[in-house]
Structure formats: C-alpha cells, structure tokens
Motif scaffolding. Sequence first.
Motif, PDB file in Angstrom:
ATOM      1  N   CYS A  40     -50.524 -41.412 -23.879  1.00  0.00           N
ATOM      2  CA  CYS A  40     -49.275 -41.105 -23.178  1.00  0.00           C
ATOM      3  C   CYS A  40     -48.817 -42.284 -22.329  1.00  0.00           C
ATOM      4  O   CYS A  40     -47.630 -42.650 -22.316  1.00  0.00           O
ATOM      5  CB  CYS A  40     -49.441 -39.860 -22.305  1.00  0.00           C
ATOM      6  N   ALA A  45     -44.920 -41.004 -23.900  1.00  0.00           N
ATOM      7  CA  ALA A  45     -44.810 -39.563 -24.180  1.00  0.00           C
ATOM      8  C   ALA A  45     -45.411 -38.761 -23.040  1.00  0.00           C
ATOM      9  O   ALA A  45     -46.305 -39.227 -22.326  1.00  0.00           O
ATOM     10  CB  ALA A  45     -45.514 -39.219 -25.488  1.00  0.00           C
ATOM     11  N   CYS A 175     -40.957 -40.357 -28.294  1.00  0.00           N
ATOM     12  CA  CYS A 175     -40.228 -39.131 -28.670  1.00  0.00           C
ATOM     13  C   CYS A 175     -38.863 -39.037 -27.976  1.00  0.00           C
ATOM     14  O   CYS A 175     -38.444 -37.956 -27.567  1.00  0.00           O
ATOM     15  CB  CYS A 175     -41.070 -37.890 -28.368  1.00  0.00           C
ATOM     16  N   LEU A 200     -47.726 -36.547 -30.489  1.00  0.00           N
ATOM     17  CA  LEU A 200     -47.116 -36.784 -29.189  1.00  0.00           C
ATOM     18  C   LEU A 200     -45.842 -35.958 -29.071  1.00  0.00           C
ATOM     19  O   LEU A 200     -45.121 -35.768 -30.058  1.00  0.00           O
ATOM     20  CB  LEU A 200     -46.770 -38.267 -29.021  1.00  0.00           C
ATOM     21  N   THR A 201     -45.545 -35.491 -27.864  1.00  0.00           N
ATOM     22  CA  THR A 201     -44.328 -34.717 -27.641  1.00  0.00           C
ATOM     23  C   THR A 201     -43.975 -34.748 -26.161  1.00  0.00           C
ATOM     24  O   THR A 201     -44.840 -34.989 -25.306  1.00  0.00           O
ATOM     25  CB  THR A 201     -44.495 -33.255 -28.119  1.00  0.00           C
ATOM     26  N   ASN A 202     -42.703 -34.464 -25.876  1.00  0.00           N
ATOM     27  CA  ASN A 202     -42.243 -34.329 -24.491  1.00  0.00           C
ATOM     28  C   ASN A 202     -41.931 -32.880 -24.140  1.00  0.00           C
ATOM     29  O   ASN A 202     -41.387 -32.600 -23.074  1.00  0.00           O
ATOM     30  CB  ASN A 202     -40.995 -35.192 -24.271  1.00  0.00           C
TER      31      ASN A 202
END
Length: 381
Positions: A40, A45, A175, A200-202
């Motif tokens: 991260c 992210a 992202c 990975l994501t927000n």
Amino acid sequence: MIPYGKHTLLEQDIDAVVDVLKNQFLTQGSQVPLFEQELCRYTGAQSAVAVNSGTSGLHIACLAAGVKPGDTVWTVPISFAASANCARYCGASVDFVDIDPHTRNLNVSALVDKLHLAAAEHTLPKVIVVVHFTGSSNDMAAIAAITEPFNITLIEDAAHALGASDPQGHKVGACKYSAMTVLSFHPVKSITSAEGGAVLTNDDELAALLRRYASHGITREPGMLGDEHADEPWFYAQFELGYNYRLSDLHAALGRSQLAHIDEFIARRRALAENYHQALADLPLILPQPDANGAWHLYMVELTAHDRTDVFNALRARGIGVNVHYIPIHWHPYYQQLGFKRGQFPQSEAYYNRALTLPLYPGLSADNQNEVIQQLKEVLV
C-alpha cells in the motif's frame, strides 16, 4: 542458455526467509500483514490483500465485483489465459477486445465501438479486465471515462506492471481509475515471493470481501459476528463460499525483502530495454514503443522479414532462451469449444504471428545482453 526471464535474489532475501523459518510463524503470522502494508505504501492503494498467486487474485477480484453465471467479462486476447479464466471460474462468459498494434494493450477505439454495439444489443460486460501488457500501463483515465456511463467495473491485471506508472503519473496499483488492481509475484515478475499475488483496492467493502474470499469465506470480525459472541474469542463464521488462497509468511517475507529493492530492479529493466531500442533499431523488426514509466517485464520484438520458427530455433541453438508471449487466448482449445474462432481478433493474431521475446531481467549482464544482440543480428542479417 541465457533465459528470457529469471528471478534476482539478494542475500537479504535469503536471510528474511531463514528468519521466518527459525523464529516466526510459517503462516498467519506478522509477515503477510506487513507485506500488505508495504504494498500500500509503495503503490498508494488503501488496502492490499495478499494471495498465493496472481490467478487467485484475479479470481477473487471477479468474485468481489459480483461476477456470476449470466454475466460477461471482457479482456484482451494477448495475455496469459488467467486473464480470461478468472471469469470462467465464476461461471461467467468471456469476450475479447482486440489490441492496439502499437501499444499492444487494449485498443481504446475498438473498446468504444464494442461498447456501443453491446449497449444496443443489451450484452454489456459486468467487468473489464484491463491487462498492462509487458508492464506498460494502459491509459486507465481514458478507459474509465469511456466505461463509466455503462456502469462497468474495471479490474487492472497488473501482473506485469508493479513498479510502472500510468500516463498521469500514478503508480500502477493506486486504483485511481479502477475498482481493483491484481499483482503477481511469480519469479520472473518485478519482484518475487516465489509464488504469490495481491489485490489492491481503495474500497473498504471490497477489501473486506476480498479478504474473506481468500480465506474460506470466514471472518473473525466482531462487527459481523453479533453481540452474542462477544465473549467467545475463538468464534468465527463463514459468510461466503471462499477459498484457501492465503499467502504464507515465508512467501511474504521474501516479497517484503524484494519490495525494498523494486526501484533498483525496475531501473535496471528500463536500462536494458533502452539498450535494446538502440542496438536493434536498424534490424528488420518492429520494436516495442519506448516507455520511460514502464516496468519492462518483457521485451518483445516482431519479425517483419523472417520466419519466426526458424529464428526461434536458431537462437535457441545458439544459447539464447527466446520465448513467445502469448498464444492468443481465443486460440486455445478450451475457448474454441466456447465458440471462438481464429480470425476474430486480427491485430492480436498478427502480433502473435510475428512476436519473439528477448531475454530481459535485472541480473542480465551487459556481456549477456550483447551476446543476445549479436546472435540476433547474425540470425537476421
């Protein structure tokens, strides 16, 4: 034989793995959460979910996006089969968007045309898996703007692209324009954890869902278990049909150690790519587009005046471990059985018929690269 790709291991990497073996939990210890945090920090992210392969990451990303039987997922034909298989694992249909012959990534004009036709026919995809081929980022801002009116979820297949940046300067994995980004840590990728991957994501809800799908669908989160179990610290519950896709602490320790050196690895890959650009410019080849922000996972040329099989065999006989990436996904017997035919995606097929992958990896020495160049020149001239 000079291989087309090879992992680069430092003494620190070995020490990190040995430390886990001697002193820590082999699985479900501290290394995986630390690796996720460091991913991260590197990419920007908000959340990372480490898994045991990039393929597993693609699968749970599709699950988290709600892909199910009756849905359709689009991707490109020029990729490893996992970019399409992830949809099939969910029972969904697959279709393809042809590539741009210059970037070898998804053809944005073809995407626009296909979307408008699909909208008229009520066959829009639920998800598009956007592949950053060879580590060169697609223009995700443009793709997001095109797909937003159709309410399509974008998943970046960045198996090749950790360490790259998009045209707007964002790290691949941030992202900024997608719901999720999937990474791979296979030995020939930007960094390796031997085997492994991450999503990975927000989006906090997606992150929680991804984490459950990667671990049997099970959670110990108090907020999901109800007050009646507040005094039962052993309690857990399964909410989805999940999978055992967790990464071990051994793998995570290696990935963490490698991540500390990723900028050095990428800088070396970029320098090697630039050497190829200059040395091969006068040969009968189509070279990849220069990309100062790319991760340069692979360096592919296209032959314009020679038979690819002859060149491939001649170079292998001379100790140059060339390869070909990739056989178009829709050419595989499995996808032919689903109704796809040769000739459907002409740019992808034309690229494949000419493609040849040259050795490129951080540990490729100047002498070895010069040997590749010299042998290629002798075969082609």
